[in-house]
Motif scaffolding. Sequence first.
Motif, mmCIF file in Angstrom:
data_model
loop_
_atom_site.group_PDB
_atom_site.id
_atom_site.type_symbol
_atom_site.label_atom_id
_atom_site.label_comp_id
_atom_site.label_asym_id
_atom_site.label_seq_id
_atom_site.Cartn_x
_atom_site.Cartn_y
_atom_site.Cartn_z
ATOM 1 N N THR A 131 0.439 -3.431 -8.287
ATOM 2 C CA THR A 131 0.147 -3.487 -9.717
ATOM 3 C C THR A 131 -1.351 -3.639 -9.907
ATOM 4 O O THR A 131 -2.002 -4.344 -9.133
ATOM 5 N N VAL A 132 -1.890 -2.999 -10.930
ATOM 6 C CA VAL A 132 -3.301 -3.155 -11.262
ATOM 7 C C VAL A 132 -3.428 -3.681 -12.695
ATOM 8 O O VAL A 132 -2.893 -3.076 -13.636
ATOM 9 N N PRO A 187 2.174 0.723 -11.755
ATOM 10 C CA PRO A 187 1.892 0.233 -13.109
ATOM 11 C C PRO A 187 0.437 -0.210 -13.265
ATOM 12 O O PRO A 187 -0.114 -0.876 -12.397
ATOM 13 N N VAL A 188 -0.174 0.176 -14.369
ATOM 14 C CA VAL A 188 -1.527 -0.244 -14.736
ATOM 15 C C VAL A 188 -1.450 -0.873 -16.120
ATOM 16 O O VAL A 188 -0.928 -0.270 -17.048
ATOM 17 N N MET A 189 -1.917 -2.099 -16.243
ATOM 18 C CA MET A 189 -1.834 -2.794 -17.531
ATOM 19 C C MET A 189 -3.085 -3.609 -17.789
ATOM 20 O O MET A 189 -3.817 -3.953 -16.859
ATOM 21 N N ARG A 205 -5.343 6.813 -15.021
ATOM 22 C CA ARG A 205 -5.438 5.965 -13.818
ATOM 23 C C ARG A 205 -4.065 5.696 -13.226
ATOM 24 O O ARG A 205 -3.886 5.710 -11.993
ATOM 25 N N SER A 206 -3.080 5.455 -14.068
ATOM 26 C CA SER A 206 -1.726 5.210 -13.576
ATOM 27 C C SER A 206 -1.173 6.438 -12.858
ATOM 28 O O SER A 206 -0.482 6.319 -11.838
ATOM 29 N N ARG A 207 -1.516 7.618 -13.371
ATOM 30 C CA ARG A 207 -1.068 8.854 -12.715
ATOM 31 C C ARG A 207 -1.676 8.984 -11.328
ATOM 32 O O ARG A 207 -1.002 9.407 -10.374
ATOM 33 N N ALA A 251 -11.024 7.875 -12.313
ATOM 34 C CA ALA A 251 -9.689 7.441 -11.881
ATOM 35 C C ALA A 251 -9.462 7.810 -10.413
ATOM 36 O O ALA A 251 -8.859 7.041 -9.652
ATOM 37 N N TRP A 252 -9.948 8.975 -10.019
ATOM 38 C CA TRP A 252 -9.824 9.382 -8.611
ATOM 39 C C TRP A 252 -10.618 8.442 -7.707
ATOM 40 O O TRP A 252 -10.142 8.033 -6.641
ATOM 41 N N ILE A 253 -11.835 8.074 -8.136
ATOM 42 C CA ILE A 253 -12.662 7.163 -7.349
ATOM 43 C C ILE A 253 -11.971 5.804 -7.203
ATOM 44 O O ILE A 253 -11.950 5.219 -6.117
ATOM 45 N N GLU A 254 -11.392 5.311 -8.300
ATOM 46 C CA GLU A 254 -10.656 4.045 -8.226
ATOM 47 C C GLU A 254 -9.504 4.142 -7.228
ATOM 48 O O GLU A 254 -9.319 3.249 -6.389
#
Length: 434
Positions: A385-386, A409-411, A402-404, A365-368
């Motif tokens: 938005t992702v 927003p991640v959906m 990932r949202s954090r 998630a950090w890399i993203e």
Amino acid sequence: MNCNQILIGIDFGTSGARAIAITPDRQIQSSVSLPFDRAASQDWATTWKMTLFSLLQEIPLALRQNAQAIAINGTSSTVLICDDRGDPLDQPILYNDDRGKAVLDQVKAIAPANHTVISATSSFAKLLWWVEAQIKTTGSSYFLHQADWLAFLLHGKLGVSDYHNALKLGYDVEMLRYPDWLTSLTLPFQLPEVLLPGTAIAPVLPAIGAALGLPEACQICAGTTDSIAAFLASSAQIPGEAVTSLGSTLVLKLLSRTRVDAPQYGIYSHRLESHRLESDRSGVLWLVGGASNTGGAVLRQFFSEAELKTLSQQINPIQPSPLDYYPLLEPGERFPINDPSLQPRLSPRPDDPVDFLHGLLESMAWIEAEGYRLLQQLGATDLTTVYTAGGGAQNSAWTEIRSRHLQIPVMRSPQTEAAYGSALLALRSQQPIC
């Protein structure tokens, strides 16, 4: 268009092909797939041709008889050369074939510095490799991408491509023409005419239409690449929206008003005509992308699918993991860190597998997040938005983590199949541009 009309999208991936038939209101009526059956006596072109016709025949006849348009996507930089009848002159070269490294010095001498084609796997590098190989040609010979050739089998017009596939051939997607450094070369193969993806090229050949139960007026359209088709399948349409593909690797694509190219990070931009995106009529948009070597392949090295599901449910996604990993299968990373010798960092490994998986997901998630930060630092539109595609999209704990990190927003994408994105291209070919 009436609700009985059908649009067909076809996706040729790395291990098989899929076709999806939709109505004008975007409702899926049929979804069929076939793996590639590559016997020892077959070549890839024969396999693709057989798969294409078999796949179309798997769609119910009642739907085929109402097909208005067909669009095909293929893997980026999978290419072949053929004669004036469309018969291959050599085995196709696949997307990940790096034989172009033998001519990479020539590529660098011809193309501008830091150009997208400067890669051992680019279409242009493969073209030069064939030139050096001095493949015997007779009459007119053509250089085509996988999607170009498959569409030719249906419409019969050689030498037509789209500007998504042609990007890594060197086509200038900003000026919409081949650059002088490319047209000035003396080549034994004709370069394809390049069209807007989704443009109707010609109706299906009468004999092919009759054999497949397709109407005479069914239009075959200019296609796209598999990754662009997957993006089109998502709900992302507004600048600032992005799609993260959580497959074997981690692929980011951000819709931007600004073009960004940074070959040193593997970042390049595909052109998208915004008048073909329903929510934007302002002109040209850019799909800015990059890919990290981290992803699901690393997770599968340590966990089965069942373990990933069970252990993920035990993770508290609100609580950050203290573990600091850089999950890679082997040394080397290009995006968001450009370091070909970057070592995998997978220790210390806790005894509790839940904690270990938490650390891996947290690090990915950090890399993203770093990837999207880099795209924006280089000038891409701010992320809003992702949408998520790929197998990892189903992991709710990972989504929350990932949202954090992303603070947006991640959906999950409502549609994730590249064939659905190609079906949308076919649909747009039937709609007037206003």
